[in-house]
Design an enzyme around this catalytic site. Structure first.
Site, PDB file in Angstrom:
ATOM      1  N   LYS A  12      78.964  16.752   4.693  1.00  0.00           N
ATOM      2  CA  LYS A  12      80.103  16.764   5.620  1.00  0.00           C
ATOM      3  C   LYS A  12      81.398  17.287   4.977  1.00  0.00           C
ATOM      4  O   LYS A  12      82.192  17.945   5.636  1.00  0.00           O
ATOM      5  CB  LYS A  12      80.324  15.374   6.208  1.00  0.00           C
ATOM      6  CG  LYS A  12      79.240  14.978   7.209  1.00  0.00           C
ATOM      7  CD  LYS A  12      79.550  13.638   7.835  1.00  0.00           C
ATOM      8  CE  LYS A  12      78.631  13.363   9.017  1.00  0.00           C
ATOM      9  NZ  LYS A  12      79.029  12.174   9.766  1.00  0.00           N
ATOM     10  N   ASN A  57      81.408  17.134  11.042  1.00  0.00           N
ATOM     11  CA  ASN A  57      80.012  16.956  11.481  1.00  0.00           C
ATOM     12  C   ASN A  57      79.585  18.070  12.425  1.00  0.00           C
ATOM     13  O   ASN A  57      78.438  18.112  12.850  1.00  0.00           O
ATOM     14  CB  ASN A  57      79.800  15.580  12.139  1.00  0.00           C
ATOM     15  CG  ASN A  57      80.420  15.504  13.519  1.00  0.00           C
ATOM     16  OD1 ASN A  57      81.319  16.274  13.846  1.00  0.00           O
ATOM     17  ND2 ASN A  57      79.964  14.568  14.328  1.00  0.00           N
ATOM     18  N   THR A  96      84.716  -2.669  -2.015  1.00  0.00           N
ATOM     19  CA  THR A  96      85.501  -2.051  -3.078  1.00  0.00           C
ATOM     20  C   THR A  96      86.880  -1.734  -2.481  1.00  0.00           C
ATOM     21  O   THR A  96      87.042  -0.739  -1.766  1.00  0.00           O
ATOM     22  CB  THR A  96      84.820  -0.731  -3.544  1.00  0.00           C
ATOM     23  OG1 THR A  96      83.441  -0.986  -3.757  1.00  0.00           O
ATOM     24  CG2 THR A  96      85.465  -0.181  -4.800  1.00  0.00           C
ATOM     25  N   VAL A  97      87.867  -2.590  -2.797  1.00  0.00           N
ATOM     26  CA  VAL A  97      89.164  -2.483  -2.111  1.00  0.00           C
ATOM     27  C   VAL A  97      89.807  -1.123  -2.343  1.00  0.00           C
ATOM     28  O   VAL A  97      90.421  -0.545  -1.430  1.00  0.00           O
ATOM     29  CB  VAL A  97      90.145  -3.567  -2.612  1.00  0.00           C
ATOM     30  CG1 VAL A  97      91.360  -3.664  -1.704  1.00  0.00           C
ATOM     31  CG2 VAL A  97      89.474  -4.896  -2.739  1.00  0.00           C
ATOM     32  N   ARG A 148      88.674   1.723  -2.474  1.00  0.00           N
ATOM     33  CA  ARG A 148      88.195   2.776  -1.572  1.00  0.00           C
ATOM     34  C   ARG A 148      88.943   2.733  -0.231  1.00  0.00           C
ATOM     35  O   ARG A 148      89.229   3.771   0.351  1.00  0.00           O
ATOM     36  CB  ARG A 148      86.692   2.576  -1.338  1.00  0.00           C
ATOM     37  CG  ARG A 148      85.919   3.840  -1.494  1.00  0.00           C
ATOM     38  CD  ARG A 148      84.445   3.622  -1.395  1.00  0.00           C
ATOM     39  NE  ARG A 148      83.817   4.791  -0.801  1.00  0.00           N
ATOM     40  CZ  ARG A 148      82.587   4.798  -0.327  1.00  0.00           C
ATOM     41  NH1 ARG A 148      81.855   3.710  -0.365  1.00  0.00           N
ATOM     42  NH2 ARG A 148      82.091   5.895   0.180  1.00  0.00           N
ATOM     43  N   GLY A 172      75.528   0.972  17.606  1.00  0.00           N
ATOM     44  CA  GLY A 172      76.141   2.298  17.585  1.00  0.00           C
ATOM     45  C   GLY A 172      75.339   3.401  18.255  1.00  0.00           C
ATOM     46  O   GLY A 172      75.657   4.580  18.070  1.00  0.00           O
TER      47      GLY A 172
HETATM   48  P1  NDP Z   1      78.760   5.279   3.314  1.00  0.00           P
HETATM   49  O1  NDP Z   1      77.584   5.245   2.376  1.00  0.00           O
HETATM   50  O2  NDP Z   1      79.721   6.390   3.231  1.00  0.00           O
HETATM   51  O3  NDP Z   1      79.593   3.897   3.135  1.00  0.00           O
HETATM   52  C1  NDP Z   1      78.928   2.671   3.080  1.00  0.00           C
HETATM   53  C2  NDP Z   1      79.912   1.536   3.247  1.00  0.00           C
HETATM   54  O4  NDP Z   1      79.177   0.306   3.341  1.00  0.00           O
HETATM   55  C3  NDP Z   1      80.898   1.373   2.084  1.00  0.00           C
HETATM   56  O5  NDP Z   1      82.125   0.938   2.602  1.00  0.00           O
HETATM   57  C4  NDP Z   1      80.210   0.281   1.254  1.00  0.00           C
HETATM   58  O6  NDP Z   1      81.124  -0.473   0.470  1.00  0.00           O
HETATM   59  C5  NDP Z   1      79.658  -0.599   2.335  1.00  0.00           C
HETATM   60  N1  NDP Z   1      78.522  -1.447   1.947  1.00  0.00           N
HETATM   61  C6  NDP Z   1      77.249  -1.061   1.686  1.00  0.00           C
HETATM   62  N2  NDP Z   1      76.480  -2.142   1.410  1.00  0.00           N
HETATM   63  C7  NDP Z   1      77.285  -3.224   1.521  1.00  0.00           C
HETATM   64  C8  NDP Z   1      77.084  -4.622   1.359  1.00  0.00           C
HETATM   65  N3  NDP Z   1      75.879  -5.135   1.037  1.00  0.00           N
HETATM   66  N4  NDP Z   1      78.134  -5.458   1.542  1.00  0.00           N
HETATM   67  C9  NDP Z   1      79.353  -4.955   1.881  1.00  0.00           C
HETATM   68  N5  NDP Z   1      79.617  -3.641   2.038  1.00  0.00           N
HETATM   69  C10 NDP Z   1      78.590  -2.784   1.863  1.00  0.00           C
HETATM   70  O7  NDP Z   1      78.114   5.158   4.788  1.00  0.00           O
HETATM   71  P2  NDP Z   1      78.698   5.745   6.158  1.00  0.00           P
HETATM   72  O8  NDP Z   1      80.138   5.397   6.258  1.00  0.00           O
HETATM   73  O9  NDP Z   1      78.292   7.151   6.322  1.00  0.00           O
HETATM   74  O10 NDP Z   1      77.858   4.904   7.260  1.00  0.00           O
HETATM   75  C11 NDP Z   1      78.158   3.536   7.523  1.00  0.00           C
HETATM   76  C12 NDP Z   1      77.255   3.048   8.658  1.00  0.00           C
HETATM   77  O11 NDP Z   1      77.573   3.723   9.872  1.00  0.00           O
HETATM   78  C13 NDP Z   1      75.769   3.294   8.419  1.00  0.00           C
HETATM   79  O12 NDP Z   1      75.048   2.165   8.858  1.00  0.00           O
HETATM   80  C14 NDP Z   1      75.461   4.494   9.300  1.00  0.00           C
HETATM   81  O13 NDP Z   1      74.107   4.505   9.717  1.00  0.00           O
HETATM   82  C15 NDP Z   1      76.401   4.256  10.469  1.00  0.00           C
HETATM   83  N6  NDP Z   1      76.794   5.482  11.191  1.00  0.00           N
HETATM   84  C16 NDP Z   1      76.578   5.540  12.548  1.00  0.00           C
HETATM   85  C17 NDP Z   1      76.956   6.647  13.275  1.00  0.00           C
HETATM   86  C18 NDP Z   1      76.703   6.689  14.745  1.00  0.00           C
HETATM   87  O14 NDP Z   1      76.823   7.761  15.361  1.00  0.00           O
HETATM   88  N7  NDP Z   1      76.384   5.570  15.370  1.00  0.00           N
HETATM   89  C19 NDP Z   1      77.624   7.811  12.634  1.00  0.00           C
HETATM   90  C20 NDP Z   1      77.833   7.646  11.205  1.00  0.00           C
HETATM   91  C21 NDP Z   1      77.422   6.512  10.521  1.00  0.00           C
HETATM   92  P3  NDP Z   1      81.550   0.007  -1.028  1.00  0.00           P
HETATM   93  O15 NDP Z   1      82.585   1.078  -0.839  1.00  0.00           O
HETATM   94  O16 NDP Z   1      82.087  -1.216  -1.654  1.00  0.00           O
HETATM   95  O17 NDP Z   1      80.286   0.517  -1.686  1.00  0.00           O
END
Ligand code: NDP
Length: 274
Positions: free
Chosen positions: A59, A80, A146-147, A149, A239
């Protein structure tokens, strides 16, 4: 285009839109491999392709290769949707518009004046903050494990031109230091649900009047939506609607026609997939 991309439901969604709106369109999946994205976009354009959806992990690279960038893609820092026009590439981002449309039109949740809590600060959150603020939410907390971020994300939005009025309604927090609610809308945008994991948050953020949305859909959304119900929330949604609405918004950009989404959404829900 994505890597991997076999799991994508987008061909089915766009073929449905094309049939329903009498558009002649072919839409497939391309996995160009990690290194091959830019060359694959150029080759597709040369073959007469009209546009693309782009998913993980391309992206940001999609934004970088475009000659023109829509304001919402610039704010998101990611694209996207690509459109090919007169030999130029335009980058757009339809994720936020898709979410706002699902919340406002499909679920009939009135966003104006809401206090919103967003959990997560990953790629998906980048695209949804400004469209939610533009839809009139009163304040928004971005809470992330991770604050730093979450803080960096807000700094990026400021630098990319987020208005002062929108910036004034936005703050960041860690998951354990979420300012006390109540919140009218809680959006789970963490990805842990795919592994059955829940973000560690104080359950006092939920109330009987909170509306709760999980960006993921199907089984991945269930842990968080179940937690919300256990703590009194009754209005909950996954979603799937956002997935369909962001696709409709891309279709509108490519074809100039907004496809109807209600029948497709019911069909996807009834078929139990994805
Ligand atoms: P990223 O990998 O970019 O980000 C993941 C996020 O989840 C980070 O903020 C991470 O925190 C956090 N995270 C992961 N595991 C945990 C945990 N166990 N406890 C707390 N925080 C956690 O993912 P995306 O932003 O791309 O996607 C996020 C969600 O949105 C996914 O489930 C994806 O499938 C969904 N999505 C749905 C869409 C739709 O059209 N419905 C479109 C795009 C995404 P940290 O920074 O601390 O690692």
């Amino acid at each position: 285009m994505g890597h991997p991309v076999e799991h994508s439901r987008s061909p089915e969604i766009h073929e449905w839109f094309a049939r329903a709106s009498n558009q002649h369109m072919a839409y497939g999946r391309i996995d160009p491999g990690l290194e091959g994205f830019e060359a694959a976009v150029a080759a597709f354009q040369k073959q007469g392709g009209r546009g693309l959806n782009v998913t993980l992990p391309f992206k940001e690279r999609a934004l970088a290769l475009a000659q023109r960038v829509s304001p919402r893609a610039r704010l998101a820092g990611a694209a996207n949707t690509l459109l090919f026009d007169n030999g130029e590439v335009e980058a757009d981002n339809t994720d936020g518009a898709g979410l706002v449309r699902d919340l406002g039109q499909n679920l009939n949740w009135r966003l104006t004046g809401m206090a919103v809590l967003i959990l997560g600060a990953g790629g998906a959150v980048r695209g949804i903050i400004e469209p939610l603020l533009a839809a009139g939410v009163a304040r928004m907390v971005i809470a992330n494990r991770t604050v730093s971020r979450a803080t960096e994300l807000i700094a990026h939005l400021e630098q990319a031109g987020l208005s002062a009025s929108a910036r004034g309604r936005l703050s960041s927090a860690g998951l354990h230091a979420i300012p006390s609610g109540p919140y009218d809308l809680i959006i789970n945008a963490t990805s842990g649900g795919h592994e059955g994991a829940l973000p560690e948050i104080p359950t006092s953020v939920f109330s009987a009047t909170s509306k709760v949305y999980d960006l993921s859909y199907g089984i991945a959304a269930q842990p968080f939506l179940t937690l919300a119900r256990q703590h009194g929330a009754t209005a909950v949604a996954d979603g799937l609607g956002m997935l369909v609405e962001q696709a409709a918004e891309s279709f509108l950009r490519w074809r100039g026609v907004r496809p109807k989404t209600a029948t497709l959404l019911s069909h996807l829900r009834e078929s139990g997939r994805p």
